[in-house]
Scaffold this motif. Structure first.
Motif, PDB file in Angstrom:
ATOM      1  N   SER A  71      15.376  -9.616  65.921  1.00 41.52           N
ATOM      2  CA  SER A  71      16.527  -8.748  65.627  1.00 41.52           C
ATOM      3  C   SER A  71      16.175  -7.644  64.631  1.00 41.52           C
ATOM      4  CB  SER A  71      17.685  -9.559  65.071  1.00 41.52           C
ATOM      5  OG  SER A  71      17.339 -10.064  63.797  1.00 41.52           O
ATOM      6  N   CYS A  72      15.064  -7.773  63.917  1.00 39.35           N
ATOM      7  CA  CYS A  72      14.715  -6.768  62.903  1.00 39.35           C
ATOM      8  C   CYS A  72      13.369  -7.110  62.271  1.00 39.35           C
ATOM      9  CB  CYS A  72      15.782  -6.702  61.802  1.00 39.35           C
ATOM     10  SG  CYS A  72      16.042  -8.258  60.935  1.00 39.35           S
ATOM     11  N   GLY A  73      12.895  -6.208  61.433  1.00 43.37           N
ATOM     12  CA  GLY A  73      11.637  -6.446  60.736  1.00 43.37           C
ATOM     13  C   GLY A  73      11.720  -7.660  59.820  1.00 43.37           C
ATOM     14  N   THR A  74      12.839  -7.840  59.197  1.00 45.87           N
ATOM     15  CA  THR A  74      13.012  -8.971  58.278  1.00 45.87           C
ATOM     16  C   THR A  74      12.857 -10.291  59.024  1.00 45.87           C
ATOM     17  OG1 THR A  74      14.491  -7.645  56.901  1.00 45.87           O
ATOM     18  CG2 THR A  74      14.632 -10.037  56.647  1.00 45.87           C
ATOM     19  N   GLU A  75      13.478 -10.377  60.186  1.00 45.38           N
ATOM     20  CA  GLU A  75      13.342 -11.620  60.971  1.00 45.38           C
ATOM     21  C   GLU A  75      11.885 -11.823  61.396  1.00 45.38           C
ATOM     22  OE1 GLU A  75      15.936 -12.177  64.460  1.00 45.38           O
ATOM     23  OE2 GLU A  75      14.394 -13.516  65.231  1.00 45.38           O
ATOM     24  N   GLU A 100       5.378  -6.267  47.664  1.00 48.74           N
ATOM     25  CA  GLU A 100       5.860  -6.389  49.049  1.00 48.74           C
ATOM     26  C   GLU A 100       7.356  -6.071  49.157  1.00 48.74           C
ATOM     27  OE1 GLU A 100       4.114  -7.643  52.091  1.00 48.74           O
ATOM     28  OE2 GLU A 100       2.537  -6.836  50.831  1.00 48.74           O
ATOM     29  N   HIS A 101       7.808  -5.852  50.369  1.00 48.39           N
ATOM     30  CA  HIS A 101       9.242  -5.663  50.637  1.00 48.39           C
ATOM     31  C   HIS A 101       9.963  -7.004  50.459  1.00 48.39           C
ATOM     32  CE1 HIS A 101      12.867  -5.085  53.121  1.00 48.39           C
ATOM     33  NE2 HIS A 101      12.733  -3.807  52.808  1.00 48.39           N
ATOM     34  N   ALA A 102      11.239  -6.933  50.145  1.00 47.08           N
ATOM     35  CA  ALA A 102      12.040  -8.149  49.932  1.00 47.08           C
ATOM     36  C   ALA A 102      11.969  -9.109  51.123  1.00 47.08           C
ATOM     37  CB  ALA A 102      13.489  -7.762  49.664  1.00 47.08           C
ATOM     38  N   ASN A 151       3.207   0.668  52.088  1.00 50.91           N
ATOM     39  CA  ASN A 151       4.357   0.381  51.232  1.00 50.91           C
ATOM     40  C   ASN A 151       5.517   1.329  51.534  1.00 50.91           C
ATOM     41  OD1 ASN A 151       5.948   0.753  48.519  1.00 50.91           O
ATOM     42  ND2 ASN A 151       4.961  -1.260  48.477  1.00 50.91           N
ATOM     43  N   ASN A 152       6.715   0.774  51.606  1.00 46.33           N
ATOM     44  CA  ASN A 152       7.886   1.570  51.957  1.00 46.33           C
ATOM     45  C   ASN A 152       8.283   2.557  50.865  1.00 46.33           C
ATOM     46  OD1 ASN A 152       8.370  -1.222  51.015  1.00 46.33           O
ATOM     47  ND2 ASN A 152      10.464  -0.516  50.710  1.00 46.33           N
ATOM     48  N   GLU A 153       7.946   2.275  49.600  1.00 46.78           N
ATOM     49  CA  GLU A 153       8.364   3.165  48.506  1.00 46.78           C
ATOM     50  C   GLU A 153       7.350   4.258  48.218  1.00 46.78           C
ATOM     51  OE1 GLU A 153       9.975   1.340  45.010  1.00 46.78           O
ATOM     52  OE2 GLU A 153      10.737  -0.363  46.145  1.00 46.78           O
ATOM     53  N   SER A 176       0.655  -9.057  58.323  1.00 45.08           N
ATOM     54  CA  SER A 176       0.891  -7.751  57.720  1.00 45.08           C
ATOM     55  C   SER A 176       2.238  -7.207  58.190  1.00 45.08           C
ATOM     56  CB  SER A 176      -0.229  -6.771  58.083  1.00 45.08           C
ATOM     57  OG  SER A 176      -0.004  -5.560  57.399  1.00 45.08           O
ATOM     58  N   ASP A 177       3.026  -6.771  57.217  1.00 46.61           N
ATOM     59  CA  ASP A 177       4.299  -6.124  57.501  1.00 46.61           C
ATOM     60  C   ASP A 177       3.980  -4.660  57.807  1.00 46.61           C
ATOM     61  OD1 ASP A 177       6.594  -4.616  57.228  1.00 46.61           O
ATOM     62  OD2 ASP A 177       7.368  -5.722  55.508  1.00 46.61           O
ATOM     63  N   ALA A 178       4.059  -4.319  59.087  1.00 48.28           N
ATOM     64  CA  ALA A 178       3.703  -2.953  59.497  1.00 48.28           C
ATOM     65  C   ALA A 178       4.953  -2.145  59.839  1.00 48.28           C
ATOM     66  CB  ALA A 178       2.750  -3.005  60.685  1.00 48.28           C
ATOM     67  N   VAL A 179       6.079  -2.553  59.264  1.00 50.61           N
ATOM     68  CA  VAL A 179       7.359  -1.896  59.572  1.00 50.61           C
ATOM     69  C   VAL A 179       7.288  -0.392  59.279  1.00 50.61           C
ATOM     70  CG1 VAL A 179       9.732  -1.715  58.691  1.00 50.61           C
ATOM     71  CG2 VAL A 179       8.823  -3.942  59.396  1.00 50.61           C
ATOM     72  N   GLN A 180       6.656  -0.013  58.158  1.00 51.57           N
ATOM     73  CA  GLN A 180       6.590   1.418  57.829  1.00 51.57           C
ATOM     74  C   GLN A 180       5.391   2.107  58.471  1.00 51.57           C
ATOM     75  OE1 GLN A 180       8.820   3.246  56.398  1.00 51.57           O
ATOM     76  NE2 GLN A 180      10.149   1.683  55.501  1.00 51.57           N
ATOM     77  N   ALA A 181       4.381   1.323  58.810  1.00 53.19           N
ATOM     78  CA  ALA A 181       3.141   1.940  59.304  1.00 53.19           C
ATOM     79  C   ALA A 181       3.187   2.246  60.799  1.00 53.19           C
ATOM     80  CB  ALA A 181       1.969   1.008  59.015  1.00 53.19           C
ATOM     81  N   LEU A 199       7.234  -5.591  63.023  1.00 51.20           N
ATOM     82  CA  LEU A 199       7.661  -4.240  63.392  1.00 51.20           C
ATOM     83  C   LEU A 199       9.183  -4.172  63.391  1.00 51.20           C
ATOM     84  CD1 LEU A 199       5.418  -3.878  66.597  1.00 51.20           C
ATOM     85  CD2 LEU A 199       4.878  -3.025  64.323  1.00 51.20           C
ATOM     86  N   SER A 200       9.716  -2.968  63.180  1.00 48.73           N
ATOM     87  CA  SER A 200      11.174  -2.807  63.181  1.00 48.73           C
ATOM     88  C   SER A 200      11.567  -1.566  63.964  1.00 48.73           C
ATOM     89  CB  SER A 200      11.662  -2.675  61.737  1.00 48.73           C
ATOM     90  OG  SER A 200      13.020  -2.311  61.720  1.00 48.73           O
ATOM     91  N   GLY A 201      12.625  -1.682  64.777  1.00 48.77           N
ATOM     92  CA  GLY A 201      13.041  -0.560  65.620  1.00 48.77           C
ATOM     93  C   GLY A 201      13.566   0.634  64.841  1.00 48.77           C
ATOM     94  N   HIS A 202      14.353   0.363  63.797  1.00 47.83           N
ATOM     95  CA  HIS A 202      15.076   1.496  63.190  1.00 47.83           C
ATOM     96  C   HIS A 202      14.226   2.358  62.262  1.00 47.83           C
ATOM     97  CE1 HIS A 202      16.287   0.089  59.011  1.00 47.83           C
ATOM     98  NE2 HIS A 202      15.855  -1.043  59.530  1.00 47.83           N
ATOM     99  N   LYS A 203      12.936   2.010  62.126  1.00 52.91           N
ATOM    100  CA  LYS A 203      12.022   2.913  61.395  1.00 52.91           C
ATOM    101  C   LYS A 203      11.228   3.739  62.401  1.00 52.91           C
ATOM    102  CE  LYS A 203      12.929   0.304  57.722  1.00 52.91           C
ATOM    103  NZ  LYS A 203      13.718   0.667  56.574  1.00 52.91           N
ATOM    104  N   LEU A 204      11.518   3.500  63.668  1.00 57.18           N
ATOM    105  CA  LEU A 204      10.694   4.030  64.762  1.00 57.18           C
ATOM    106  C   LEU A 204      11.550   4.797  65.780  1.00 57.18           C
ATOM    107  CD1 LEU A 204       7.626   3.414  65.285  1.00 57.18           C
ATOM    108  CD2 LEU A 204       8.352   1.497  66.698  1.00 57.18           C
TER     109      LEU A 204
HETATM  110  N1  PLP Z   1       9.491  -4.263  55.615  1.00 58.69           N
HETATM  111  C1  PLP Z   1       9.432  -3.000  55.173  1.00 58.69           C
HETATM  112  C2  PLP Z   1       8.155  -2.476  54.624  1.00 58.69           C
HETATM  113  C3  PLP Z   1      10.560  -2.184  55.222  1.00 58.69           C
HETATM  114  O1  PLP Z   1      10.509  -0.942  54.764  1.00 58.69           O
HETATM  115  C4  PLP Z   1      11.762  -2.716  55.757  1.00 58.69           C
HETATM  116  C5  PLP Z   1      13.006  -1.912  55.773  1.00 58.69           C
HETATM  117  O2  PLP Z   1      13.283  -1.211  54.825  1.00 58.69           O
HETATM  118  C6  PLP Z   1      11.760  -4.029  56.229  1.00 58.69           C
HETATM  119  C7  PLP Z   1      10.603  -4.770  56.152  1.00 58.69           C
HETATM  120  C8  PLP Z   1      12.974  -4.640  56.825  1.00 58.69           C
HETATM  121  O3  PLP Z   1      13.158  -4.185  58.142  1.00 58.69           O
HETATM  122  P1  PLP Z   1      14.579  -4.404  58.853  1.00 58.69           P
HETATM  123  O4  PLP Z   1      15.539  -3.483  58.169  1.00 58.69           O
HETATM  124  O5  PLP Z   1      14.342  -4.059  60.275  1.00 58.69           O
HETATM  125  O6  PLP Z   1      14.918  -5.833  58.660  1.00 58.69           O
END
Ligand code: PLP
Length: 382
Positions: A71-75, A100-102, A151-153, A176-181, A199-204
Motif C-alpha cells: 500500500s505504500c513505502g512504509t508498508e 533513516e526515515h520514520a 535521504n529524503n531530507e 534499502s529504502d529506495a523510496v526517494q531514489a 518503493l513508493s508510488g507517490h514519490k514517482l
Molecule cells: N521512506 C522515505 C525515504 C520517504 O521519503 C518516505 C515518504 O516520505 C517513506 C519512506 C514513506 O513512504 P510512504 O509515504 O509511501 O509510506
C-alpha cells in the motif's frame, strides 16, 4: 488573479502524471472487476497486474516475481525488516543509521520490542554511512542491515553497492529504502547486492496508497497482512488493480525520463544553490556527498526555518523543513542533528525539492524573493 503556486516539495509527494492517470482510469471506470474472480471480467485483470509488475521490476533490474505490491513505502519497509529479522530462533542483531526515515526507525523500534537488538549507526558530517565502519560492527548474530538509498531530507546518496557487498560477504540480509531514489538515480539490483528494496508510488508520479517491495529470490519473507492468497500469498487483500497499473506506468515513464530529468534537475538545482549561496550565512547540507539531482537542503544562519516557510508560502512557494511526516514538530530534524549540526543550525534549515513540473521561471522566482525574506527575518532577530 490568484497567486501562482510554485511547488518545491517533490520529496514530500508528487502529482499523478497525466500518462499515469490515463493508464489507470479504465481500471476504475470499466475494468473494475476482482482479479481473483473465476470469470474473465475479473480474471483478465491479472494480465494488467502482471504487466505492471514487469514495469516496476524493469525500473530496478529485478525479476517480476521478486516484486510484491504493497500500500505504500512504509508498508514495504515494515515488511522487509520484519521478514529479515523475525525468523524463528534466528539471529536478531540489526544495524541501522540514525538518519533513516520514520518508516524504518519505528519498525526497528518495534523489532526491539520483539527481542531484536538494534544498534544505531552514526553518519559522517556529509550524511553518509561509512562502509569501513559498518564492517567493524558486524557480529555473529547480525541478521540485518538497513540503509536508505537516498535521504529524503538532504538527498544524500549512500554507497549502497559497497554496503551491500559487505553484508553479502558476511551472510547478512540487506534492505534499502529506495523510496526517494527510485526514478531519480539508476538502480540495478542485478549488480547491487540488496535483498530487499522499498518503493513508493507517490514519490514517482503515481497516486498515494500504492508501493512495492523487491524481495530477492530466496530471501526470507514474512507476510505482514494475512488473509486471502493474493500476491502469491505474500500480501493479502483484494488487489488495487488501478493503482498497480498506475505504479507500473509511472515506473516505465520514470525509467524513460531518468537521464534527461536528472540532467535538467541537476542544472536547475545547482543554479538555485549557486544563487542562494551568494547570500551571506547560507550553506548546503550534505553538499560534499553524492546527492539526488532534485534535492537541496540549505542552512540560512540566523533564520528560523518555520518562519521562512510561512513567508515563502505567502509568495506562493511550497517548501518544507524536513520530512512531511514530522511537519509541525518543534524539534530539529534528526537527520541534520545526526550529521552533526547543532540544534539552532538544524532549526535554520529548509529543504527545496524540484520535480518534473518545475520550470526555470519557478527557480527565478524563488531566487528573486529569497534575499528580501532572509533580510526581513534576520532583521527580526535581535
Ligand atoms: N521512506 C522515505 C525515504 C520517504 O521519503 C518516505 C515518504 O516520505 C517513506 C519512506 C514513506 O513512504 P510512504 O509515504 O509511501 O509510506
Amino acid at each position: 488573479m490568484g497567486l501562482t503556486v510554485r511547488y518545491f516539495d517533490y520529496n514530500a509527494t508528487t502529482p499523478v502524471a497525466p500518462e499515469v492517470f490515463d493508464a489507470m482510469a479504465p481500471f476504475l471506470r470499466e475494468s473494475w472487476g476482482n482479479p481473483s474472480s473465476i470469470y474473465a471480467f475479473g480474471h483478465r485483470l491479472v494480465d494488467a497486474i502482471e504487466r505492471a509488475r514487469e514495469q516496476v521490476a524493469q525500473l530496478i533490474g529485478a525479476q517480476p516475481g521478486e516484486i510484491v505490491f504493497t500500500s505504500c513505502g512504509t508498508e514495504s519497509s515494515n515488511t522487509a525488516l520484519m521478514s529479515a529479522v523475525l525468523q524463528d530462533q534466528g539471529p536478531r542483531h540489526c544495524l541501522m543509521p540514525t538518519v533513516e526515515h520514520a518508516a524504518n526507525l519505528e519498525t526497528a523500534k518495534r523489532l526491539e520490542q520483539r527481542g531484536a537488538e538494534v544498534e544505531w549507526i552514526g553518519v559522517g558530517r556529509d550524511g553518509q554511512v561509512s562502509v569501513d565502519s559498518l564492517s567493524g560492527l558486524f557480529r555473529s548474530d547480525t541478521a540485518l542491515v538497513s540503509v536508505m538509498w537516498a535521504n529524503n531530507e538532504t538527498g544524500v546518496i549512500s554507497p549502497i553497492a559497497e554496503l551491500g557487498s559487505r553484508c553479502r560477504d558476511r551472510g547478512v540480509r540487506f534492505h534499502s529504502d529506495a523510496v526517494q531514489a527510485a526514478g531519480k538515480v539508476p538502480i540495478d539490483v542485478t549488480s547491487c547486492p540488496v535483498d530487499y528494496l522499498s518503493l513508493s508510488g507517490h514519490k514517482l508520479y503515481a497516486p498515494k496508497g500504492i508501493g512495492a517491495l523487491f524481495v530477492r529470490e530466496g530471501a526470507p519473507f514474512h507476510s505482514l497482512i494475512v488473509g486471502g492468497g493474493q500476491e502469491k500469498g505474500r500480501r493479502a487483500g483484494t488487489q488495487n488493480v488501478a493503482f498497480m497499473v498506475a505504479l507500473g506506468r509511472a515506473a516505465e515513464l520514470a525509467g524513460d525520463m531518468l537521464e534527461a530529468e536528472s540532467f535538467r534537475l541537476t542544472a536547475m538545482r545547482d543554479r538555485l544553490e549557486g544563487s542562494l549561496l551568494e547570500l551571506p550565512g547560507v550553506r548546503v547540507n550534505g553538499r560534499e556527498a553524492p546527492r539526488l539531482p532534485n534535492t537541496s537542503n540549505l542552512v540560512f544562519e540566523g533564520v528560523e526555518s518555520e518562519a521562512l516557510l510561512l513567508l515563502l508560502e505567502r509568495e506562493g512557494i511550497c517548501a518544507s523543513s524536513g520530512s512531511a511526516c514530522s511537519t509541525g514538530s518543534l524539534e530539529p530534524s534528526h537527520v541534520l542533528v545526526g550529521m552533526g549540526l547543532d540544534r539552532l543550525t538544524a532549526l535554520s534549515s529548509i529543504r527545496l525539492s524540484l520535480g518534473r513540473m518545475t520550470k526555470e521561471e519557478d527557480v527565478d522566482h524563488l531566487i528573486s524573493v529569497m534575499p528580501r525574506l532572509i533580510s526581513r527575518l534576520r532583521g527580526a532577530i535581535p
